[in-house]
Design an enzyme around this catalytic site. Structure first.
Site, PDB file in Angstrom:
ATOM      1  N   GLU A  37      46.659   3.008  29.968  1.00 20.41           N
ATOM      2  CA  GLU A  37      47.434   3.612  29.249  1.00 20.41           C
ATOM      3  C   GLU A  37      47.421   4.992  28.988  1.00 20.41           C
ATOM      4  O   GLU A  37      47.314   5.493  28.021  1.00 20.41           O
ATOM      5  CB  GLU A  37      47.540   2.780  27.849  1.00 20.41           C
ATOM      6  CG  GLU A  37      47.775   1.206  27.867  1.00 20.41           C
ATOM      7  CD  GLU A  37      47.916   0.492  26.650  1.00 20.41           C
ATOM      8  OE1 GLU A  37      47.389   1.141  25.523  1.00 20.41           O
ATOM      9  OE2 GLU A  37      48.268  -0.672  26.519  1.00 20.41           O
ATOM     10  N   GLU A  97      49.719  -8.362  32.367  1.00 19.90           N
ATOM     11  CA  GLU A  97      49.634  -8.823  30.894  1.00 19.90           C
ATOM     12  C   GLU A  97      50.932  -9.551  30.498  1.00 19.90           C
ATOM     13  O   GLU A  97      51.526  -9.310  29.437  1.00 19.90           O
ATOM     14  CB  GLU A  97      49.455  -7.839  29.834  1.00 19.90           C
ATOM     15  CG  GLU A  97      48.152  -7.104  30.384  1.00 19.90           C
ATOM     16  CD  GLU A  97      47.719  -5.938  29.498  1.00 19.90           C
ATOM     17  OE1 GLU A  97      47.755  -5.810  28.181  1.00 19.90           O
ATOM     18  OE2 GLU A  97      46.710  -5.062  29.725  1.00 19.90           O
TER      19      GLU A  97
END
Ligand code: GLA
Length: 371
Positions: A162, A269
Site C-alpha cells: 500500500e 486478499e
C-alpha cells in the site's frame, strides 16, 4: 474426492441435494468438492489464517479447501518485531510448521507497510524521528532477519504494501516511510528481500486496484521498478471488493491491464463484502445495527463471486494464486471495518464452515470452455 464433473446428472442432483440438506439442518458438512482441487490446473487457492484458527475445526476446512496460506497478522512488522531487539516468532513459526506438515504453500505478508508497524522503528533513543540512513538500516535488518528465518518455506512475499495514494492528484501515499525516505524505501525493501532469499517471489501489494486512477499508478510503480532492474516478480491485487463492485467490465479491464506488466499477478486478499465499499473507518449508525445477510445480499454475492472466478480463469498462467482474506464468515476483519461491530458475510463458507450458495458457481464451470 468425488469427481462431480463425471457424475450422471441424476446422481449429481441427488448429491447437491444432500449437500444443501446438510446445511439446512445445521450440520457441519465437509464439502467433498475442494476449491483447490477444482482449481489445480489454474492457480493456487489460498487463505489468510491466524495461529489460533489452526487449532480449531477450521484447520480441517483449510486442509480440504485450500493449498496455500498467508498469515493474516503474525508476520506483520508490529507483531513479529515489537521491539528493536525482540522478535516474536511464535505465531509465524506455528503457521509455517502447519504449512510444512501439510504440504501447503505459504505466502509472506508483509515486510514493509505503514500500518501495524512498531513505533520504535521511527524513533531515536531520545524520541526524535530517525534519519533516512537509520530507517533504511533498520528496514534492512528487519527484512534480512525475517526473510532468512523462513527461507525456502515461504515461496512468495508481499514486500511493500500500500505505498500508492488513494488521492487522484497524489502518486505516493505520504506515509511515515515516504516522509523519511522518499520513494527509495520501496526499491530498498525489494533489494534486501532478494538478497536474503533469492528464490522467493517478490510482490508489490495494494488495494482499490479496480479504480482506474489508482490502477494506473500501481501499474506505473511496478513498471518503473522493473525498468530499474529491481527484483520484483509480481503484483498483488488485494481484492477487498463488495457485492456491488467490480463489474465484469471493470474486472476484465483490471486483469487485462495488470497482465500487460509481464509479471505474475495474484489476488492476495479476496473477500466480497455484502455492504457498499468504504475505505475509511466510520461510526456505526442505527441502520448498521439492522444489517443482516439478506436474500438480496446472497443473490448479488453469488453473482459477484461467479463473475470474479469466470474472469480469473481466463487469466490462468498470469494469475498464479487467489487468496481469500479469512476462512469463513465466522470471523472476518470486515466484522470490525469500516464499521466496528457490524457483522459482514464476505466469504464462501458460513459460520458453521458449510459452503454458502456462492461456493457452487465458483466450483461448477464447464472445463471444456476454459482450456
Ligand atoms: C490490508 C492489509 C492486510 C489486512 C487487511 C485488513 O489489506 O494488507 O494485511 O490488514 O488490510 O485485514
Amino acid at each position: 474426492m468425488i469427481k462431480y464433473r463425471y457424475m450422471p446428472i441424476k446422481k449429481l442432483c441427488f448429491f447437491l441435494f444432500l449437500m444443501s440438506a446438510g446445511s439446512l439442518i445445521g450440520q457441519v458438512t465437509d464439502p467433498v468438492i475442494s476449491l483447490s482441487q477444482v482449481y489445480k490446473d489454474y492457480f493456487k487457492i489460498g487463505v489468510a489464517v491466524s495461529p489460533r484458527a489452526l487449532k480449531t475445526d477450521e484447520a480441517q476446512l483449510i486442509l480440504s479447501q485450500f493449498n496455500s496460506m498467508t498469515p493474516e497478522n503474525a508476520m506483520k512488522m508490529g507483531p513479529i518485531h515489537p521491539q528493536e531487539e525482540l522478535y516474536n516468532w511464535a505465531g509465524g513459526d506455528s503457521i509455517a510448521a502447519f504449512a510444512q506438515r501439510n504440504n501447503l504453500f505459504l505466502r509472506g505478508h508483509t515486510l514493509c507497510w505503514h500500518n501495524q508497524t512498531p513505533g520504535w522503528l521511527f524513533k531515536t533513543s531520545t524520541g526524535d524521528t530517525v534519519s533516512k540512513e537509520v530507517l533504511l538500516q533498520r528496514l534492512h535488518d528487519h527484512i534480512t532477519t525475517v526473510v532468512s528465518r523462513y527461507k525456502g518455506i515461504i515461496y512468495a512475499r508481499d514486500v511493500v504494501n500500500e505505498a500508492i495514494s488513494d488521492k487522484e492528484d497524489e502518486f505516493y501515499r505520504p506515509s511515515i516511510w515516504y516522509r523519511i525516505c522518499g520513494e527509495e524505501f520501496i526499491e530498498k525493501a525489494f533489494q534486501y528481500a532478494h538478497e536474503a532469499d533469492p528464490n522467493a517471489l517478490l510482490f508489490y501489494n495494494d488495494y482499490n486496484e479496480i479504480n482506474p486512477v489508482k490502477r494506473e499508478k500501481i501499474y506505473t510503480l511496478v513498471q518503473n521498478l522493473k525498468s530499474k532492474g529491481i527484483p520484483i516478480d509480481g503484483v498483488g491485487l488485494q481484492g477487498h471488493w463488495s457485492i456491488y463492485e467490480p463489474t465484469a467490465e471493470v474486472l476484465e479491464t483490471t486483469m487485462k491491464r495488470f497482465s500487460q506488466l509481464g509479471v505474475k499477478v495474484q489476488i492476495t486478499e479476496l473477500d466480497i463484502s455484502v455492504y457498499k465499499k468504504e475505505h475509511g473507518r466510520r461510526d456505526r449508525t442505527p441502520v448498521d445495527s439492522l444489517a443482516v445477510f439478506s436474500t438480496e445480499h446472497e443473490t448479488l454475492q453469488i453473482e459477484r463471486y461467479k463473475t470474479c472466478f469466470d474472469i480469473f480463469r481466463k487469466y490462468k498462467g498470469v494469475l498464479t494464486a487467489v487468496t481469500f482474506w479469512n476462512i469463513s464468515d465466522r470471523n472476518s476483519w470486515l466484522d470490525n471495518f469500516p464499521v466496528r461491530g457490524r457483522k459482514d458475510y464476505p466469504l464462501l463458507f458460513d459460520k458453521n464452515l458449510n459452503p454458502k450458495k456462492a461456493f457452487w458457481p465458483v466450483v461448477q464451470f464447464d472445463q471444456s470452455e476454459e482450456k
